[in-house]
Design a protein around this motif. Structure first.
Motif, short mmCIF file in Angstrom:
data_model
loop_
_atom_site.label_atom_id
_atom_site.label_comp_id
_atom_site.label_asym_id
_atom_site.label_seq_id
_atom_site.Cartn_x
_atom_site.Cartn_y
_atom_site.Cartn_z
N ARG A 90 0.84 -1.20 0.00
CA ARG A 90 0.00 0.00 0.00
C ARG A 90 0.88 1.25 0.00
NH1 ARG A 90 -4.65 -1.97 4.40
NH2 ARG A 90 -4.70 -4.16 3.66
N VAL A 91 0.88 1.96 -1.10
CA VAL A 91 1.69 3.18 -1.23
C VAL A 91 0.90 4.36 -0.67
CG1 VAL A 91 2.92 4.70 -2.80
CG2 VAL A 91 2.83 2.24 -3.26
N ILE A 92 1.42 4.93 0.40
CA ILE A 92 0.75 6.02 1.11
C ILE A 92 1.46 7.34 0.81
CG2 ILE A 92 0.02 6.87 3.36
CD1 ILE A 92 -1.23 4.18 2.50
N THR A 93 0.68 8.38 0.55
CA THR A 93 1.25 9.70 0.29
C THR A 93 0.64 10.72 1.26
OG1 THR A 93 -0.45 10.12 -1.39
CG2 THR A 93 1.68 9.24 -2.15
N PRO A 94 1.29 11.87 1.43
CA PRO A 94 0.75 12.90 2.33
C PRO A 94 -0.60 13.40 1.84
CG PRO A 94 3.05 13.35 1.75
CD PRO A 94 2.60 12.26 0.84
N ASP A 95 -1.40 13.89 2.77
CA ASP A 95 -2.70 14.45 2.42
C ASP A 95 -2.51 15.64 1.49
OD1 ASP A 95 -4.86 16.74 3.35
OD2 ASP A 95 -5.75 14.73 3.23
N ARG A 96 -3.18 15.58 0.33
CA ARG A 96 -2.99 16.61 -0.68
C ARG A 96 -3.36 18.00 -0.19
NH1 ARG A 96 0.39 17.42 -3.25
NH2 ARG A 96 0.43 15.17 -3.53
N ASN A 97 -4.48 18.14 0.50
CA ASN A 97 -4.89 19.45 1.00
C ASN A 97 -3.92 19.99 2.03
OD1 ASN A 97 -7.21 19.57 -0.61
ND2 ASN A 97 -8.46 18.51 0.92
N ALA A 98 -3.43 19.10 2.89
CA ALA A 98 -2.48 19.54 3.91
C ALA A 98 -1.18 20.03 3.27
CB ALA A 98 -2.18 18.39 4.87
N GLU A 102 0.34 23.68 3.81
CA GLU A 102 1.54 23.78 4.65
C GLU A 102 2.86 23.78 3.89
OE1 GLU A 102 1.30 21.01 8.02
OE2 GLU A 102 -0.85 20.82 7.62
N ASP A 103 2.85 23.27 2.66
CA ASP A 103 4.12 23.17 1.93
C ASP A 103 3.90 23.21 0.43
OD1 ASP A 103 6.84 22.90 1.55
OD2 ASP A 103 6.86 20.72 1.81
N VAL A 104 3.19 24.20 -0.03
CA VAL A 104 2.81 24.28 -1.44
C VAL A 104 4.02 24.37 -2.36
CG1 VAL A 104 2.56 26.80 -1.45
CG2 VAL A 104 1.27 25.40 -3.09
N ASP A 105 5.12 24.98 -1.88
CA ASP A 105 6.30 25.14 -2.72
C ASP A 105 7.34 24.04 -2.51
OD1 ASP A 105 7.11 25.85 -0.22
OD2 ASP A 105 7.76 27.87 -0.73
N ALA A 115 8.56 19.85 11.09
CA ALA A 115 7.23 20.10 10.54
C ALA A 115 7.05 19.36 9.21
CB ALA A 115 7.01 21.60 10.34
N CYS A 116 8.11 19.32 8.43
CA CYS A 116 8.06 18.61 7.15
C CYS A 116 7.84 17.12 7.37
CB CYS A 116 9.35 18.86 6.35
SG CYS A 116 9.33 18.14 4.69
N CYS A 117 8.59 16.54 8.30
CA CYS A 117 8.44 15.11 8.60
C CYS A 117 7.05 14.81 9.16
CB CYS A 117 9.50 14.66 9.60
SG CYS A 117 11.16 14.52 8.90
N ASP A 118 6.53 15.72 9.95
CA ASP A 118 5.19 15.52 10.51
C ASP A 118 4.15 15.51 9.40
OD1 ASP A 118 3.32 15.42 12.84
OD2 ASP A 118 2.66 17.34 12.02
N LEU A 119 4.31 16.43 8.46
CA LEU A 119 3.37 16.55 7.34
C LEU A 119 3.47 15.36 6.39
CD1 LEU A 119 1.46 18.13 5.38
CD2 LEU A 119 3.54 19.23 4.47
N ARG A 120 4.69 14.96 6.07
CA ARG A 120 4.90 13.98 5.01
C ARG A 120 5.11 12.55 5.50
NH1 ARG A 120 5.62 16.32 0.11
NH2 ARG A 120 5.82 18.59 0.09
#
Length: 239
Positions: A90-98, A102-105, A115-120
């Motif tokens: 099961r390939v899991i990716t970060p929540d797109r909206n989040a 939080e990290d659009v760029d 914060a990046c590790c928490d998000l991703r």
């Protein structure tokens, strides 16, 4: 039975068991419940993945694609899953909206690695594990820090974590890969004995610790999946 007591009993039961026995028990123990293997498909991941393939190829395997991994890791993940015949990766990716909020760029890691590790990593994995009672990790005692006393079974929140390779040495891992002629992560030969996200992983020299290339020149040593990163330091590292 309370989870703490359950882990204590399992640690006593398996204090002399080999990794395969611990793994087989974890996958069939009714008291532990539904379990998944969480794999980074990194430098040493193929050992546990191979063991899983010999026990039950349909075991759920959770692979966290942070969307910042090396291309080599993504290719390796697909190739290993096919080679071992794993049928429920099961390939899991970060929540797109989040990510958009939080990290659009895609530069959050430059300002705040935690914060990046928490998000991703941390939040996506927590969501992926909602349906499971426990999960299997590839951590080992020789990696040092808080892992030096790593048990085979441990309680974390309302789940049980199983560490079948806790007592293995680096040589044990190499011997197993050679014995079973397992495919190696292509970046290992290029000086990456520990492979994480591309922006936060560098090559390691011959005389450095294998995880020295992770978050180099930083006190950070953990992504937060296994240990709270808010108080992690080099001296008390949770490698």
């Amino acid at each position: 039975m309370p989870l703490k007591e359950l882990t204590e009993r399992r640690n006593i039961l398996h204090q002399k068991s080999d990794a395969q026995t611990v793994l087989r028990h974890a996958l069939t123990d009714i008291q532990i419940g539904k379990v998944a293997l969480v794999s980074s498909f990194g430098a040493e991941s193929v050992v546990l993945l191979h063991m899983i393939s010999e026990i039950d190829k349909a075991t759920p395997v959770i692979f966290l694609d942070t969307e910042m991994l090396f291309p080599e890791t993504l290719t390796y993940q697909r190739e290993v899953a096919i080679a071992l015949g794993l049928t429920d990766v099961r390939v899991i990716t970060p929540d797109r909206n989040a990510v958009l909020v939080e990290d659009v760029d895609g530069l959050l890691h430059q300002a705040d690695t935690d914060a990046c590790c928490d998000l991703r990593k941390t939040r996506p994995l927590a969501a992926a594990l909602d349906d499971f009672d426990g999960w299997i990790t590839g951590r080992k005692q020789f990696q040092g820090g808080q892992r030096a006393q790593l048990p085979l079974f441990e309680k974390e929140g309302r789940k049980i974590k199983v560490n079948p390779l806790a007592k293995w040495s680096a040589q044990n891992l190499q011997d197993y890969m050679v014995k079973h002629d397992l495919p190696r992560h292509p970046l290992v030969a290029k000086g990456y004995p520990s492979v994480g996200c591309m922006p936060c992983t560098t090559r390691v020299s011959e005389h450095e610790d294998q995880r020295a290339g992770r978050w180099r020149n930083s006190t950070k040593t953990e992504c937060g999946i296994h240990f709270d990163t808010s108080h992690t330091t080099k001296e008390g590292q949770a490698a």
